[in-house]
Design a protein around this motif. Sequence first.
Motif, PDB file in Angstrom:
ATOM      1  N   ASN A 105      57.472  32.248  88.529  1.00 54.87           N
ATOM      2  CA  ASN A 105      56.518  32.872  89.432  1.00 54.87           C
ATOM      3  C   ASN A 105      55.606  33.821  88.680  1.00 54.87           C
ATOM      4  O   ASN A 105      55.695  35.029  88.777  1.00 54.87           O
ATOM      5  CB  ASN A 105      57.293  33.611  90.525  1.00 54.87           C
ATOM      6  N   GLY A 106      54.720  33.261  87.890  1.00 54.50           N
ATOM      7  CA  GLY A 106      53.843  34.130  87.109  1.00 54.50           C
ATOM      8  C   GLY A 106      54.651  34.848  86.040  1.00 54.50           C
ATOM      9  O   GLY A 106      55.846  34.661  85.908  1.00 54.50           O
ATOM     10  N   ALA A 107      53.979  35.692  85.301  1.00 51.60           N
ATOM     11  CA  ALA A 107      54.644  36.402  84.218  1.00 51.60           C
ATOM     12  C   ALA A 107      55.073  37.774  84.704  1.00 51.60           C
ATOM     13  O   ALA A 107      54.336  38.465  85.372  1.00 51.60           O
ATOM     14  CB  ALA A 107      53.695  36.538  83.044  1.00 51.60           C
ATOM     15  N   LEU A 161      39.615  40.881  70.042  1.00 49.32           N
ATOM     16  CA  LEU A 161      38.604  40.930  71.099  1.00 49.32           C
ATOM     17  C   LEU A 161      37.683  42.124  70.906  1.00 49.32           C
ATOM     18  O   LEU A 161      36.464  42.029  71.121  1.00 49.32           O
ATOM     19  CB  LEU A 161      39.280  40.986  72.472  1.00 49.32           C
ATOM     20  N   ILE A 220      35.217  41.199  68.347  1.00 50.00           N
ATOM     21  CA  ILE A 220      34.198  40.253  68.828  1.00 50.00           C
ATOM     22  C   ILE A 220      33.154  40.983  69.662  1.00 50.00           C
ATOM     23  O   ILE A 220      31.947  40.745  69.541  1.00 50.00           O
ATOM     24  CB  ILE A 220      34.871  39.130  69.645  1.00 50.00           C
ATOM     25  N   LEU A 221      33.635  41.913  70.510  1.00 51.61           N
ATOM     26  CA  LEU A 221      32.695  42.665  71.351  1.00 51.61           C
ATOM     27  C   LEU A 221      31.731  43.477  70.504  1.00 51.61           C
ATOM     28  O   LEU A 221      30.549  43.583  70.816  1.00 51.61           O
ATOM     29  CB  LEU A 221      33.471  43.602  72.274  1.00 51.61           C
ATOM     30  N   ARG A 238      28.252  42.936  66.303  1.00 53.05           N
ATOM     31  CA  ARG A 238      26.986  43.309  65.670  1.00 53.05           C
ATOM     32  C   ARG A 238      26.946  44.781  65.290  1.00 53.05           C
ATOM     33  O   ARG A 238      26.091  45.206  64.526  1.00 53.05           O
ATOM     34  CB  ARG A 238      25.834  42.998  66.619  1.00 53.05           C
ATOM     35  N   ARG A 239      27.876  45.582  65.857  1.00 56.65           N
ATOM     36  CA  ARG A 239      27.857  47.017  65.575  1.00 56.65           C
ATOM     37  C   ARG A 239      28.629  47.342  64.301  1.00 56.65           C
ATOM     38  O   ARG A 239      28.332  48.314  63.637  1.00 56.65           O
ATOM     39  CB  ARG A 239      28.458  47.809  66.740  1.00 56.65           C
ATOM     40  N   GLU A 257      33.337  39.440  62.654  1.00 61.29           N
ATOM     41  CA  GLU A 257      33.627  38.063  63.065  1.00 61.29           C
ATOM     42  C   GLU A 257      34.708  37.455  62.185  1.00 61.29           C
ATOM     43  O   GLU A 257      35.648  36.813  62.663  1.00 61.29           O
ATOM     44  CB  GLU A 257      32.362  37.199  62.963  1.00 61.29           C
TER      45      GLU A 257
END
Lengths: 489, 120
Positions: free
Chosen positions: A2-4, A23, A26-27, A30-31, A106
């Motif tokens: 039933n789901g985690a 993540l 990735i966000l 460019r910074r 990246e």
Amino acid sequence: MNGASMDDLALLIPELILVSTALGFILAARRIENAHMATAGTIFAALSAASASVWLVSDSARTAFGGMFIVDGYSQFFKVLIGAALALTALVSERRIDVESVRPAEYHALLLLASTGMMFAASAFDLLTLYLGLELTTLCSYILVGITVERPKSNEAAIKYFLLGSFASALFLYGVSLTFGATGDTGFATVALAVSENTLRNNAVLLAAMSLIGAGLAFKIAAVPFHAWAPDAYEGASAPVAAFLAAASKAAGLAALGRVALDAFASPSGIASGFLIGLAALSISVGSILAVSQTDMKRLLAYSSIAHAGYALLGFISGTTEGASATMTYAFLYVFMTLGAFGVVIALGKRGESLDGYQGLAAQRPGTAALMLLFLLSLTGIPPTAGFVAKFVVIQSVVSTGHWMLAVLAVVCTVVTAFVYLRVAVLMYMKEPQTPEEPARFPTAVSAALAIAALVTVLGGILPGPLTRWTDSALAAKSATSISRNVDR
Amino acid sequence: MTSGSEYVGIAVSFLLAAGITGAMVVLASTLGRKRPSLAKSGPFESGKEPFSLPRGKLAIKFYLTAILFILFDVELVFLYPWAVVFRELGMVGVAEMAVFLGILMVGYVYAWDSGALKWQ
């Protein structure tokens, strides 16, 4: 199912750490202009993931997500190893990131995601979660191989790797579907039960499934005859990526292969070991012999890694925990010595890529030449380096199961590889320098990585006790739980 | 409902499709006026040159847009099975889908940030 639940998620902490860092990268792709920041972030994530996996393991194994995911000593060992390989790769990447115009965030995000897949695969207790982990790893690896987009060779390598890799994944999936057809489940526990009930010999479907899954996994560790991608991919990829593929990817593939061979398809009739014997014998002999004629250093190390995959497989042949412990020891020491050898190649830059670049290195850079010699001796397996201990334990495990011919083959091929590695040593120490001395100093990060790799290579050779005790205890917990699980059913 | 009857609808739609298209082809070839020209008698390839060497250049932006569309399209297909069972899954299901969409959004922001959505 039933789901985690929260308990299930808690077991995923090492992977969650890596994913959230990736993540974030990735966000902010460019910074983050500063490569040092990305490197520091990756190393921090790798070390926290490794320590989280150490902290997670209790005396007994714990499963999550309806038995598809397992956290035990075996997975813990490989997660620590993968974390270490990731951290070292991040360190040696320092130099290349500046030279080749790749966005650091990246690049590091891909490294982190690939490692997440590897850790997931090490914990997989179901053929589908195993596929998920390995696929995440290989998808990121394809991009990493082709990440230097301006170099046509890198693109070519990525395409080759992608085509062959997809083929291998398809084979693996076909094997999974046949397993489901034969046993009605893809969980390792059920498959093991089905395998023990009807002997593999009489069940053609299960036998085909095992061969297909084995072929898919043999591709991941680049074992002959599924090795054709490795030399091209390593040559085309930038050197840190090749190092990552040779070290971390191979360790994860071995973890997966070990789990499948020992937990799912372990049959008393010894068909799985027959399969492994073929793979190991071919990998050792073909890898060693083809390495002789290489003139590109990365290709040479690729063929060497193929041979080492064969040696590492020797431990799994016996199908016992002692054998698996030998393979784990081998994988651990191999990761550090191969990362060290690649580290020297990276540190030397363009010069390090071809064999000619090593001529007269000892006169120009005695320290670097000495380090390279250490790693080469270790890859050959000469005492007192770690490579000797690694080869000793796997060959001992083969002898103890009575496969004398295989042990003789392994020793003979060690002599062949000695020629391969010592040729580089001869170039370094007995030839006049051809290339003018470059005044550049290595970045601190690369030197640090080389120092760590050298330390493990020396200590692993002199004091192998703690390592073998670790692998033994990791497997002791494992065997106890698999027995109890079978009793429950 | 017996097991065979639900296939009757499919058979009917097959028959209708075959009948209508067949009628159109037959009617056009018997009733229509015929004024053949070079363009009309050439093979039909949706406005493309039927035979050409693959030498021309295709702007990368078409490929980029198409691949982004496919990516997000395929991922969002997961919303449909989730929508069917989300009452049973309860809050856990909502949280799981939020995490899934969050990760998807990270990819979207990355594509946006890298300028993949600019039609240049």
